[in-house]
Design a protein around this motif. Structure first.
Motif, PDB file in Angstrom:
ATOM      1  N   PHE A 242       0.836  -1.204   0.000  1.00 15.27           N
ATOM      2  CA  PHE A 242       0.000   0.000   0.000  1.00 15.27           C
ATOM      3  C   PHE A 242       0.869   1.252   0.000  1.00 15.27           C
ATOM      4  N   TYR A 243       0.421   2.254  -0.766  1.00 12.57           N
ATOM      5  CA  TYR A 243       1.090   3.546  -0.858  1.00 12.57           C
ATOM      6  C   TYR A 243       0.023   4.635  -0.881  1.00 12.57           C
ATOM      7  N   ARG A 244       0.314   5.782  -0.263  1.00 13.29           N
ATOM      8  CA  ARG A 244      -0.672   6.855  -0.269  1.00 13.29           C
ATOM      9  C   ARG A 244      -0.114   8.089  -0.967  1.00 13.29           C
ATOM     10  N   ILE A 245      -0.980   8.754  -1.724  1.00 12.83           N
ATOM     11  CA  ILE A 245      -0.604   9.925  -2.510  1.00 12.83           C
ATOM     12  C   ILE A 245      -1.636  11.002  -2.280  1.00 12.83           C
ATOM     13  N   SER A 246      -1.202  12.236  -2.058  1.00 10.77           N
ATOM     14  CA  SER A 246      -2.115  13.345  -1.864  1.00 10.77           C
ATOM     15  C   SER A 246      -2.562  13.888  -3.222  1.00 10.77           C
ATOM     16  N   VAL A 247      -3.882  14.015  -3.404  1.00 11.72           N
ATOM     17  CA  VAL A 247      -4.453  14.529  -4.647  1.00 11.72           C
ATOM     18  C   VAL A 247      -5.353  15.706  -4.295  1.00 11.72           C
ATOM     19  N   ASP A 248      -5.054  16.867  -4.824  1.00 16.63           N
ATOM     20  CA  ASP A 248      -5.786  18.085  -4.510  1.00 16.63           C
ATOM     21  C   ASP A 248      -6.966  18.246  -5.467  1.00 16.63           C
ATOM     22  N   ALA A 249      -7.820  19.217  -5.158  1.00 20.81           N
ATOM     23  CA  ALA A 249      -8.975  19.499  -5.999  1.00 20.81           C
ATOM     24  C   ALA A 249      -8.538  19.875  -7.402  1.00 20.81           C
ATOM     25  N   GLY A 250      -9.217  19.302  -8.408  1.00 13.87           N
ATOM     26  CA  GLY A 250      -8.901  19.602  -9.788  1.00 13.87           C
ATOM     27  C   GLY A 250      -7.693  18.871 -10.324  1.00 13.87           C
ATOM     28  N   GLU A 251      -7.113  17.966  -9.555  1.00 15.32           N
ATOM     29  CA  GLU A 251      -5.958  17.189 -10.000  1.00 15.32           C
ATOM     30  C   GLU A 251      -6.351  15.764 -10.349  1.00 15.32           C
ATOM     31  N   GLN A 252      -5.591  15.175 -11.248  1.00 15.52           N
ATOM     32  CA  GLN A 252      -5.733  13.772 -11.603  1.00 15.52           C
ATOM     33  C   GLN A 252      -4.510  13.001 -11.126  1.00 15.52           C
ATOM     34  N   LEU A 253      -4.729  11.733 -10.818  1.00 15.63           N
ATOM     35  CA  LEU A 253      -3.640  10.838 -10.445  1.00 15.63           C
ATOM     36  C   LEU A 253      -3.379   9.886 -11.605  1.00 15.63           C
ATOM     37  N   PHE A 254      -2.113   9.793 -12.007  1.00 18.63           N
ATOM     38  CA  PHE A 254      -1.681   8.856 -13.039  1.00 18.63           C
ATOM     39  C   PHE A 254      -0.650   7.926 -12.399  1.00 18.63           C
ATOM     40  N   ALA A 255      -0.773   6.632 -12.606  1.00 14.84           N
ATOM     41  CA  ALA A 255       0.161   5.696 -11.991  1.00 14.84           C
ATOM     42  C   ALA A 255       0.401   4.502 -12.905  1.00 14.84           C
ATOM     43  N   ASP A 256       1.660   4.115 -13.042  1.00 15.88           N
ATOM     44  CA  ASP A 256       2.064   2.891 -13.732  1.00 15.88           C
ATOM     45  C   ASP A 256       2.768   2.003 -12.725  1.00 15.88           C
ATOM     46  N   ALA A 257       2.448   0.723 -12.740  1.00 18.94           N
ATOM     47  CA  ALA A 257       3.191  -0.270 -11.964  1.00 18.94           C
ATOM     48  C   ALA A 257       3.865  -1.205 -12.963  1.00 18.94           C
ATOM     49  N   GLU A 258       5.184  -1.143 -13.034  1.00 17.60           N
ATOM     50  CA  GLU A 258       5.945  -1.951 -13.975  1.00 17.60           C
ATOM     51  C   GLU A 258       6.565  -3.125 -13.225  1.00 17.60           C
ATOM     52  N   PHE A 259       6.077  -4.313 -13.500  1.00 21.79           N
ATOM     53  CA  PHE A 259       6.573  -5.534 -12.858  1.00 21.79           C
ATOM     54  C   PHE A 259       7.725  -6.084 -13.687  1.00 21.79           C
ATOM     55  N   GLY A 260       8.842  -6.376 -13.028  1.00 19.53           N
ATOM     56  CA  GLY A 260      10.058  -6.763 -13.731  1.00 19.53           C
ATOM     57  C   GLY A 260      10.180  -8.245 -13.986  1.00 19.53           C
ATOM     58  N   LEU A 261      11.388  -8.660 -14.348  1.00 18.71           N
ATOM     59  CA  LEU A 261      11.683 -10.041 -14.706  1.00 18.71           C
ATOM     60  C   LEU A 261      11.694 -10.961 -13.496  1.00 18.71           C
TER      61      LEU A 261
END
Length: 420
Positions: A242-261
């Motif tokens: 689990f990870y937490r990220i602060s997102v303010d009004a009018g903002e979007q969250l973009f996230a990629d999880a890249e799983f390796g070899l």
């Protein structure tokens, strides 16, 4: 189970983060296997009632409660609501890491008025909705609207019901309960619905760079705090971080999880990797999965802008992002991914960006915080978010209300249709 019914409320979780992880991380795992969800420090143990009228009352405030639930069991809890505040009552169900769960197993949560009136639809979460037995969470809600249901004060009922464990682990599953109350909004009637057509691409593309090491938390209570950037972690099969990220009004969250070899990962696993998102009230926002066979795989998500108007409009994702505040990324690796001869985990690179929302096809963003509309902003406590203008809201008790599971066939069908 529902993979998409999520009315958002990024509301305060103050003392919920009693043991908050930081970006530089603390150890979240033992060397011999995946780690289990860590319940809130000082949580109060309760036993939900099997009847609708005598459940324990979960008090208002920063308190968190714990219980357990067996297959097919339904438990009731009471919560006191006034006639003005919106309420979000959540349950987190925590299977044993790596456990095999039944195809129709999971939880449903719902809220009922004192006279039995349902306060909206029940929410279903399947343990297997993401391809593995991971912690699942959602809330039942009472959002106060003029002429809406469940608007009166009284002792409401919050109900948690578990599904059918046939074919899987039939042991009792721990649950963590939380009740969050949102103070009345001054300008709710003037707030427009969340607009559609927002870009699903980050303004500058995924962040680049080597990345900073981080150890994700075991759950909501010790989630590691991230900022926009590149982060590196490692997951064992059956583990969720689990990870937490602060997102303010009018903002979007973009996230990629890249799983390796992982050359010794074994056969291809459908939905072997997962990237999920919950809001600060532990409400479901979205869930993304992908296949994995030891080769690099990426799972991505992009949200609508946070903190737009009425929670009842704008679509499921917009409702999930109703408020500004903390949002919780969950990264999971299926227990079906083999440990292999060398054991160990899978390297994961997280690329996170929070940016001002843009209309689809538009080059210009609306600016950080520039999309705030209507209502007072709310956020989580336990570590201040980026924007000092966000205010912390209070808690209320936890109540029980439930909508019965619709039949096992409907439960399974709903999960397959709705979960990503």
């Amino acid at each position: 189970m529902r993979g998409g019914r999520f009315v958002g409320a990024a509301v305060a979780l103050g003392a919920l983060t009693a043991a908050t992880g930081t970006a530089t991380g603390r150890a979240a795992g033992a060397a011999d296997g995946p780690t289990a969800y860590r319940m809130a420090s000082g949580a109060t143990a309760v036993t939900g009632s099997g009847g609708s009228d005598d459940g324990p009352v979960l008090k208002a405030g920063a308190r968190t409660y714990t219980d357990s639930i067996r297959p097919g069991e339904k438990k009731y809890y009471g919560v006191e609501l006034d006639e003005r505040s919106s309420a979000f009552v959540s349950a987190v169900a925590v299977p044993r890491p790596g456990a095999a769960m039944g195809l129709r197993d999971g939880i449903e949560v719902a809220l009922q008025a004192p006279d039995g009136t349902p306060c909206g639809s029940g929410r279903n979460r399947s343990f297997l909705s993401a391809g593995g037995a991971y912690p699942v969470a959602d809330y039942a809600e009472r959002v106060v609207r003029a002429g809406g249901p469940c608007a009166s004060a009284g002792t409401y009922r919050f109900v948690v019901q578990r599904g059918d464990a046939t074919g899987g682990d039939d042991a009792a599953v721990p649950v963590e309960l939380k009740y969050v109350a949102e103070a009345p909004r001054k300008n709710e009637a003037d707030a427009p619905p969340a607009p559609g057509g927002w870009s699903s691409r980050a303004p500058s593309g995924p962040p680049q760079g080597e990345g900073e090491g981080v150890t994700g938390g075991t759950g909501f209570n010790d989630a590691a705090e991230l900022r926009s950037g590149v982060w590196k972690d490692e997951l064992r099969p059956g583990e969720t971080r689990f990870y937490r990220i602060s997102v303010d009004a009018g903002e979007q969250l973009f996230a990629d999880a890249e799983f390796g070899l992982k050359p010794d990962a074994g056969p291809y696993v459908v939905r072997g990797v997962r990237l999920g998102l919950s809001n600060s009230a532990r409400g479901y926002v979205m869930n993304r999965t992908g296949g994995y066979q030891g080769k690099p795989a990426t799972v991505s998500l992009a949200t609508p802008p946070a903190a737009y108007g009425d929670a009842g409009t704008g679509g499921e994702a917009a409702r999930g992002m109703r408020f500004a505040g903390w949002y919780y990324l969950q990264v999971s690796l299926s227990p079906k991914v083999h440990g292999g001869a060398r054991g160990g985990g899978v390297p994961v690179t997280l690329k996170v960006e929070v940016a001002g929302a843009r209309k689809a096809g538009h080059e210009e963003g609306i600016g950080r915080g520039g999309g705030a509309v209507g209502g007072e902003l709310v956020t989580a406590a336990g570590g201040a978010p980026r924007k000092g203008r966000l205010r912390i809201i209070g808690y209320a008790g936890i109540g029980t209300g439930s909508v019965l599971l619709l039949g096992l066939g409907a439960w399974t069908l709903a999960g397959r249709r709705r979960d990503g």
